[in-house]
Design an enzyme around this catalytic site. Structure first.
Site, PDB file in Angstrom:
ATOM      1  N   ASP A   1      16.444  49.681 -15.068  1.00 22.17           N
ATOM      2  CA  ASP A   1      17.714  49.722 -15.793  1.00 22.17           C
ATOM      3  C   ASP A   1      18.317  48.311 -15.813  1.00 22.17           C
ATOM      4  O   ASP A   1      17.620  47.357 -16.128  1.00 22.17           O
ATOM      5  CB  ASP A   1      18.656  50.757 -15.171  1.00 22.17           C
TER       6      ASP A   1
ATOM      7  N   TYR B   1      28.492  46.481 -19.188  1.00 25.59           N
ATOM      8  CA  TYR B   1      27.798  46.703 -20.461  1.00 25.59           C
ATOM      9  C   TYR B   1      28.269  45.724 -21.525  1.00 25.59           C
ATOM     10  O   TYR B   1      27.470  45.234 -22.335  1.00 25.59           O
ATOM     11  CB  TYR B   1      28.014  48.149 -20.929  1.00 25.59           C
TER      12      TYR B   1
ATOM     13  N   HIS C   1      14.108  58.207 -14.920  1.00 26.05           N
ATOM     14  CA  HIS C   1      14.879  56.979 -14.833  1.00 26.05           C
ATOM     15  C   HIS C   1      15.197  56.580 -13.396  1.00 26.05           C
ATOM     16  O   HIS C   1      15.333  55.403 -13.090  1.00 26.05           O
ATOM     17  CB  HIS C   1      16.178  57.175 -15.622  1.00 26.05           C
TER      18      HIS C   1
END
Length: 419
Positions: free
Chosen positions: A198, A332, A389
């Protein structure tokens, strides 16, 4: 005060680590229970059954977890588990191009004289907790024949117990510089290897790009390289054009998962990279809101659901609840927003360090190996039909096996011993 420091943060000395014990203000814990008791839930529509998550998190599941959080979850117990599982520290750093950052990190020193320093970089919605099931077998393997590692697992600034940055500009590149200082100047490792998934994959790549002499090898469990072009990777591009005949079943499924993510599951990314603070008002004030936000991601991105107890899920949420969710959402914007495309650029630059990749069936941003070849010196490639994930939590056995096998391979050893 939510984040309790052994000494005031402004009294920390640069590059001098201070032992740390996780602690959450008890007043916040009480307020959290009150908010959970006052939560208001939506009603499900009758034509969506319990297995249909197309509209997002299921009300019944969120209610169940919220009740568990309110009535049965004991942060004090989890706090002790995490304090016992890791050696925690905080340290103040002066990061080039940014300034002062305070990092929380964990450090497990192996007893073996041949142990290699390994930097474990987590992502979102994860935290350093993702290392909990792998730190012991990596730093203290049961079989003396297996390689051992000094495992360093920091928290991205604003995640978990790393204090939030007080000004903007902290994206993967700045975090990579902070981690470099941590590894070399604070811990004294003149060279090291890295592992990331990630956001950790972007940080890991940025480290290798900025410091090629320090990073001797890298292992990733997410590889979001862009598709090949006729210019960047002609053979891979032609093979992609004829993928109906040339791709394996795993590759077809992997790209299907990727397309589904891009078309149906990436709305959160657009919001978080453009207006994270607006979203932060909701997720940082409502424990049920943040819980639902996470539960949807765990449902969609995980594969081995039995790996997550209700306590595990709440603890993952707590790592973002303690700082009000917003700091991690802002990451982000720094990584993907502001027109800089900082994260994407790390996968548009070729990395010559030996690279290992483990692909799990439900990782959202898969790619075929020949796509990855255009961006890295791929020396190890493993595909698994099970796992997602959160691979270090879902299949820690496979995760550890791959890390040990890759970093003890001849090509990595040669890279490690070079001058």
């Amino acid at each position: 005060m939510v984040l309790q420091s052994p000494i005031p943060l402004d009294q920390l000395k640069f590059n001098v680590p201070v032992p740390y014990e996780l602690h959450v203000d008890r007043e916040l814990l009480e307020i959290t229970k009150q908010k959970l008791a006052l939560a208001r839930y939506p009603e499900e529509q009758s034509d969506f059954n319990e297995s249909n998550w197309a509209q997002g998190a299921k009300v019944s599941r969120v209610k169940q977890l919220a009740e568990h959080w309110k009535g049965r979850y004991d942060w004090g117990t989890q706090e002790k588990i995490l304090n016992d599982a890791f050696n925690h520290f905080i340290v103040k750093l002066n990061v080039p191009g940014y300034g002062t950052l305070v990092l929380h990190y964990t450090h497990a020193r192996a007893s073996s004289s041949k142990a290699i320093p390994l930097l474990f970089s987590h992502g979102w919605p994860g935290s350093f907790v993702e290392a909990r099931r792998v730190v012991e077998p990596l730093s203290n393997p049961k079989d003396a024949k297996d390689p051992a590692f000094h495992v360093v697992a920091p928290s991205i600034p604003g995640f978990g117990f790393s204090p939030a940055p007080t000004k903007s500009g902290v994206g993967p590149n700045v975090v990579a510089r902070a981690y470099k200082i941590l590894m070399t100047e604070v811990l004294g490792y003149p060279k090291f290897v890295t592992q990331g998934g990630d956001f950790g994959s972007f940080i890991t790549r940025s480290l290798a790009i900025q410091y090629p002499d320090l990073v001797r090898a890298q292992h990733l469990n997410m590889f979001p390289v862009p598709p090949p072009t006729l210019f960047s990777a002609p053979a891979a591009y032609i093979r992609w054009c004829f993928s109906a005949f040339t791709y394996s079943e795993f590759e077809h499924k992997a790209l299907q998962v990727r397309r589904n993510f891009e078309q149906n599951q990436s709305g959160y990314l657009e919001q978080q990279k453009t207006r994270p603070q607006t979203l932060g008002f909701a997720l940082g004030d409502s424990p049920v809101g943040l819980l639902a936000w996470f539960v949807e991601k765990i449902h969609d991105w995980a594969d081995v659901y039995d790996a997550f107890s209700d306590d595990d899920i709440i603890t993952l949420v707590m790592m973002h609840w303690v700082q009000g969710a917003t700091p991690a959402l802002r990451f982000y914007r720094e990584a993907f927003g502001r027109g800089l495309h900082e994260a994407e650029k790390t996968f548009e630059t070729y990395v010559s360090a030996p690279t290992g990749v483990s692909m799990y069936a439900k990782e959202q941003l898969h790619c075929p190996r020949d796509w990855a070849n255009q961006a890295a010196n791929i020396q190890f490639w493993r595909e698994y039909e099970e796992g997602g994930h959160f691979s270090s939590l879902e299949r820690p056995d496979l995760f550890v096996k791959d890390v040990q096998e890759f970093f003890s391979s001849k090509v990595v050893i040669n890279s490690w011993v070079r001058t």
